[in-house]
Structure formats: C-alpha cells, structure tokens
Design a protein around this motif. Structure first.
Motif, PDB file in Angstrom:
ATOM      1  N   UNK A 235      -4.786  -5.147 -20.642  1.00  9.74           N
ATOM      2  CA  UNK A 235      -5.341  -5.042 -19.299  1.00  9.74           C
ATOM      3  C   UNK A 235      -4.287  -4.482 -18.350  1.00  9.74           C
ATOM      4  N   UNK A 236      -4.718  -3.568 -17.493  1.00 11.67           N
ATOM      5  CA  UNK A 236      -3.814  -3.041 -16.479  1.00 11.67           C
ATOM      6  C   UNK A 236      -3.578  -4.083 -15.395  1.00 11.67           C
ATOM      7  N   UNK A 237      -2.470  -3.929 -14.680  1.00 15.73           N
ATOM      8  CA  UNK A 237      -2.140  -4.810 -13.564  1.00 15.73           C
ATOM      9  C   UNK A 237      -2.127  -4.002 -12.271  1.00 15.73           C
ATOM     10  N   UNK A 238      -2.687  -4.529 -11.193  1.00  9.83           N
ATOM     11  CA  UNK A 238      -2.604  -3.825  -9.906  1.00  9.83           C
ATOM     12  C   UNK A 238      -1.147  -3.535  -9.554  1.00  9.83           C
ATOM     13  N   UNK A 239      -0.860  -2.296  -9.196  1.00 11.37           N
ATOM     14  CA  UNK A 239       0.506  -1.899  -8.869  1.00 11.37           C
ATOM     15  C   UNK A 239       1.313  -1.431 -10.053  1.00 11.37           C
ATOM     16  N   UNK A 240       0.731  -1.460 -11.265  1.00 10.98           N
ATOM     17  CA  UNK A 240       1.473  -1.045 -12.459  1.00 10.98           C
ATOM     18  C   UNK A 240       1.859   0.427 -12.340  1.00 10.98           C
ATOM     19  N   UNK A 241       3.135   0.707 -12.511  1.00  7.64           N
ATOM     20  CA  UNK A 241       3.633   2.072 -12.339  1.00  7.64           C
ATOM     21  C   UNK A 241       4.193   2.332 -10.959  1.00  7.64           C
ATOM     22  N   UNK A 242       3.766   1.550  -9.956  1.00  8.09           N
ATOM     23  CA  UNK A 242       4.338   1.640  -8.610  1.00  8.09           C
ATOM     24  C   UNK A 242       4.296   3.038  -8.024  1.00  8.09           C
ATOM     25  N   UNK A 243       5.353   3.390  -7.315  1.00  9.66           N
ATOM     26  CA  UNK A 243       5.394   4.684  -6.634  1.00  9.66           C
ATOM     27  C   UNK A 243       5.441   5.839  -7.627  1.00  9.66           C
TER      28      UNK A 243
ATOM     29  N   UNK B 232       0.809  -1.222   0.000  1.00 10.86           N
ATOM     30  CA  UNK B 232       0.000   0.000   0.000  1.00 10.86           C
ATOM     31  C   UNK B 232       0.839   1.267   0.000  1.00 10.86           C
ATOM     32  N   UNK B 233       2.110   1.167  -0.325  1.00 12.05           N
ATOM     33  CA  UNK B 233       2.984   2.343  -0.265  1.00 12.05           C
ATOM     34  C   UNK B 233       2.515   3.436  -1.211  1.00 12.05           C
ATOM     35  N   UNK B 234       1.830   3.060  -2.294  1.00 12.53           N
ATOM     36  CA  UNK B 234       1.329   4.061  -3.238  1.00 12.53           C
ATOM     37  C   UNK B 234       0.400   5.055  -2.554  1.00 12.53           C
ATOM     38  N   UNK B 235      -0.394   4.588  -1.605  1.00 12.34           N
ATOM     39  CA  UNK B 235      -1.335   5.468  -0.908  1.00 12.34           C
ATOM     40  C   UNK B 235      -0.569   6.511  -0.095  1.00 12.34           C
ATOM     41  N   UNK B 236       0.488   6.084   0.603  1.00 10.23           N
ATOM     42  CA  UNK B 236       1.283   7.014   1.415  1.00 10.23           C
ATOM     43  C   UNK B 236       2.029   8.014   0.525  1.00 10.23           C
ATOM     44  N   UNK B 237       2.531   7.543  -0.616  1.00 11.66           N
ATOM     45  CA  UNK B 237       3.211   8.446  -1.546  1.00 11.66           C
ATOM     46  C   UNK B 237       2.229   9.487  -2.061  1.00 11.66           C
ATOM     47  N   UNK B 238       1.016   9.054  -2.415  1.00 12.82           N
ATOM     48  CA  UNK B 238       0.016  10.005  -2.896  1.00 12.82           C
ATOM     49  C   UNK B 238      -0.360  11.026  -1.841  1.00 12.82           C
ATOM     50  N   UNK B 239      -0.527  10.579  -0.610  1.00 11.62           N
ATOM     51  CA  UNK B 239      -0.863  11.483   0.494  1.00 11.62           C
ATOM     52  C   UNK B 239       0.228  12.544   0.682  1.00 11.62           C
ATOM     53  N   UNK B 240       1.484  12.092   0.754  1.00 13.41           N
ATOM     54  CA  UNK B 240       2.591  13.028   0.973  1.00 13.41           C
ATOM     55  C   UNK B 240       2.793  13.959  -0.218  1.00 13.41           C
ATOM     56  N   UNK B 241       2.562  13.459  -1.417  1.00 19.21           N
ATOM     57  CA  UNK B 241       2.736  14.297  -2.607  1.00 19.21           C
ATOM     58  C   UNK B 241       1.744  15.453  -2.613  1.00 19.21           C
ATOM     59  N   UNK B 242       0.479  15.143  -2.370  1.00 15.76           N
ATOM     60  CA  UNK B 242      -0.524  16.205  -2.332  1.00 15.76           C
ATOM     61  C   UNK B 242      -0.219  17.203  -1.216  1.00 15.76           C
TER      62      UNK B 242
END
Length: 488
Positions: free
Chosen positions: A232-240, A191-201
């Motif tokens: 088809x997209x993959x969950x986590x594609x693109x990562x952080x 779930x690191x993507x969620x934390x990266x998104x939070x900090x980025x905003x």
C-alpha cells in the motif's frame, strides 16, 4: 540626497540598458541576494559594465541567465523597481526621418557593414563561451534551483514558527496557542508537493496548475488505498522528489497531447489525458521509486556524517563557497527539503553553513592587514553584518574573490568548521536545521537535534567559532602576496 526608494529605482534604471533593454529581458526573479534575469539574447548584455556598476557586488553568468549580486534586502526592492520599469516601458515606434543623400547612404552603409561585422564577431565569441559553460549538468541544476528558490520564504517562515512552537511545548507555556502554531507552521510542509509541482511545470514549459494537480496526488490521503508493487502506498511517499517527477511527467504528456489532439477538443481532452496518464504513472511507478530514492538520501546523509564525520564535514564545508560563487548551491534545496520531510531537520545545512564562517574570518583578517585600503575596509564594514547572518555573496564578490588568496583561505576556514560539526555527528550528536535559507547566526532559531537545544546550539556555535578562527588565521598568514603585503 536620494531616498532609499529613489536609489533602488536609480540602480534598476542603470541595470536595464546594460542587459540589453526591456525587449531583451525574458524573465525576472530574485533569491536572497541575486537579481536573476533570463535574457533573450545574452550577447546584448555588457558584462564589464554590469560588474562595474555602483551597487553591484558581483555577476554570475550561466548561459542565458544573468545573476546580478546586489545583497540581502536591496535585491527585493531593486527587483520590484526593475519589474516596474519593464511594465512601464513603451513599445518602440518608428519615427519619420529625412531621406539621406546618396553619399550619406553609401557612408552609412559602410559604417553599418563594419559595425555589423564587429557585432557579429562579438556575438560569436560570447556564444562560443556560452556553449562551453552551458553543460547539461549546469543546465539541470539551474532549472532545479528555479523550481525551489521561490519556496524559500515560506520554508523560512514556517521553520521559525515550528521552532518557536517546539520551545513553547517544551516549556509548557501557552498550551492554548501551540495547536494553532503547529497548524500554521506545518500546513505548508504538508502541501509543499503541490507548490513544487506547480513551479516544475512552469519552469519546464507545461501548464502550472496541471503540474500542481498531478503533484497533489502524492500527498492525497486516499492514496493509502492504492497498492503498487504489492504494498500500500503512503500519503507523502516520495515527497518533493515524487512531486517533481510527477510534474515533469505531466509536462511531457501535455506536450504530446498538444501536438496530436484536434484544436476543437484540445481544451477538454488535453487536461483530462494529462491528469489521467501522469496521475496513474505517479501512483503506479513514480511514488514508489521516489520513495526509495528519498529513503536512500536520508540514509546516506546520516551514514556519511556518522561514519566519516570530520572528513565529510571538511569536504562539504570547504567546497560550499565555490558552489555559492557559481550560483549552484540552490540545487541542494531538494536534498534539504527531503531530509526535513523525513527527519524533521536537515543535517547537511549546519555543516555547509560553516563556509560562511570561514568567509567572515577571512574578511576580518583582510580588514586588519590592509589598514590603508580605505575603500576595501568600507566594503567589509558594510558587508560583514550580512556575512555574520550567513549571506556570503557580498564578502565573496566584494572582498575575497577579487583578492584571490583570501577566497581559498576562507574555504579552509569553512572546512575546519565543517570538520568540527562532523566530528560531533560521528559521536552521535546530530545538528540539524528545521528550514533552509538562513545561515550563520540567523540559523540558531532553526536548530534542532537529538541531544536537546542547548547541546545542539553549543556544537553549532563551536563550529562557527572554529570557522572564524581558522579563516582569520589562514588568511592573516597565507592570504596575501608580497606585493599586497608591501602595499599594506
């Protein structure tokens, strides 16, 4: 005699007026060794006094950001005391004073005029220097670091647990515990993507939770049903990187909405439009593009070390100390995190860690050569344990950088250690780290590779010893001017 808490409180209290007082502090944060302060008016900070303050190991000034190097452990406690002082600072209130006489009025007016002129000139000089230093590249790297630095403690803790779980699995011990350890160690990375998104905003002026909400799309399992660009997209594609781009887009959309949506429906429409527009943009563009970039980063890192191993290690190990000195090394965190997401470890960190080995070797050489410099030898004794664990700032700012030449010879030691690790990478022996943050001997619990833990640890340890030896020898022979030699 001061207790540890009182000494930290005293240091925080000493620093606060030197950065312009509570009203001038716009933000407070810290990394492993630095107190990071955002100042509303950088011209009000006294840089010379900050550098000379007892307990301060160095100062990095980058635009309005003041990074006070305090060392590991100390910085966490001083930051807490600093924030306490800010929270408890009273608001200034005017106090009555007697009216001055006409003559006093005239003298005070002339004094203020002279003082104001001097202050204005000093402000202009500092602003000119700030503009020269505040390049667009440095600004972007500094803000990227602000996004990822708060994630380091979780990356370290989860990485160590992942390594421990791997050892238990290989040994066949505690089979009932390993699934639980795997869940604890892997949940954050999932779930690191969620934390990266939070900090980025948060860093770029958006609503943090909206940045996290849009970035969460990147790791949502349901994206596997979405087709973009014919696949088809993959969950986590693109990562952080995908999460970072998604949150930046969300911040931009939110700002556009804030200026156009009527206030009466702003609370309803702005979040909805932000998530909708940024979410669709993430699904039908950003995830695919970020996935391609992430794949390219992994391919490039592997190719670089496999094809030009010793040369790549030489360059990376030799240039890392200047990056640390400038405070820009944190900007490499997205690259490390991307590699860990893709391959389970980053092959760049063990090479870069060799810079710290060169620094340790150089410091030991200084300690041996300058036997009569009691103050410097005391500094080395206190900073060397941290240096062995990969925290290089105390030795950089307290020893090698003030002396000049030892900083360059320390870089030579880092280059030699990096070339050593790179040579084995070219032979097919990858050395990686499952998390970022620790370095030096502290990196051993986080090591991983394709040849087994024993071979991986032996190569990494050999690189450290090479960095120590070359850093020591280069400093002992070339690290001192004639004046310093005679004084020794």
């Amino acid at each position: 005699m001061h207790t540890p808490d009182s000494s930290h409180r005293t240091l925080a209290a000493a620093l606060l007026p030197l950065v312009g007082g509570p009203a001038n502090v716009a933000s407070v944060a810290h990394c492993m060794t630095r107190l990071r302060l955002g100042l509303a008016d950088p011209s009000r900070a006294d840089e010379e006094a900050l550098r000379a303050a007892p307990g301060v190991l160095g100062l990095v000034v980058d635009g309005g950001s003041y990074q006070v190097v305090l060392g590991p452990g100390v910085v966490t406690k001083v930051t807490a005391e600093f924030e306490t002082l800010l929270d408890g600072s009273p608001s200034p209130s005017p106090s009555p004073s007697p009216s001055p006489s006409p003559r006093e009025n005239q003298n005070q007016s002339q004094g203020r005029s002279t003082a104001d002129e001097l202050a204005l000139r000093g402000s202009e000089l500092r602003e000119s220097r700030r503009r020269r230093n505040a390049t667009p590249l440095k600004s972007v790297l500094r803000r990227l670091a602000a996004v990822f630095v708060p994630l380091i403690p979780a990356l370290v803790g989860c990485g160590i647990l992942a390594g421990l779980n791997g050892l238990l699995l290989n040994a066949g011990w505690l089979p009932g515990l390993t699934p639980a350890l795997a869940a604890v160690a892997s949940a954050f990375m999932a779930l690191i993507a969620v934390f990266v998104g939070y900090n980025t905003a948060k860093e770029f002026g958006g609503t943090p939770v909206l940045g996290g909400a849009v970035a969460a799309i990147v790791v949502y399992p349901g994206v596997a049903k979405v087709t973009a660009f014919g696949v088809h997209l993959s969950p986590g594609q693109g990562g952080v990187l995908g999460a970072l781009a998604a949150a930046l887009l969300a911040t931009y959309v939110e700002r556009q909405c804030r200026g156009r949506v009527p206030e009466t429906v702003d609370m309803l429409l702005t979040p909805t439009l932000t998530v909708l527009v940024a979410g669709l943009g993430t699904l039908y563009g950003l995830m695919y593009a970020a996935g391609a970039v992430s794949t390219a980063i992994g391919t490039a890192a592997n190719w670089l070390l496999a094809t030009t191993g010793p040369f790549a290690g030489l360059v990376l190990g030799g240039l890392f100390l200047p990056l640390v000195m400038l405070g820009l090394h944190q900007a490499l965190i997205p690259l490390h995190t991307t590699l860990i997401e893709q391959q389970g470890y980053t092959v760049l960190l063990p090479v870069l860690a060799m810079a710290g080995a060169g620094q340790v070797g150089a410091a030991v050489a200084v300690y041996v050569r300058l036997r009569h410099d009691v103050s410097l030898r005391t500094t080395i004794r206190s900073a060397l344990p941290a240096g062995l664990l990969g925290v290089g700032e105390p030795l950089i700012y307290g020893v090698s950088l003030p002396l000049g030449r030892p900083f360059l010879t320390a870089c030579a030691g880092g280059a030699a250690g990096g070339a050593f690790v790179g040579f084995f990478a070219m032979l097919g022996d990858k050395v990686g780290a499952t998390a970022i943050g620790p370095s030096g001997w502290a990196l051993f619990p986080l090591l991983a590779g394709n040849r087994g833990l024993g071979a991986t640890a032996a190569i990494y340890g050999g690189g450290l010893l090479t960095g120590y030896a070359v850093g020591f020898a280069a400093t002992y022979v070339f690290g001192f001017t004639d004046r310093v030699r005679k004084a020794a």
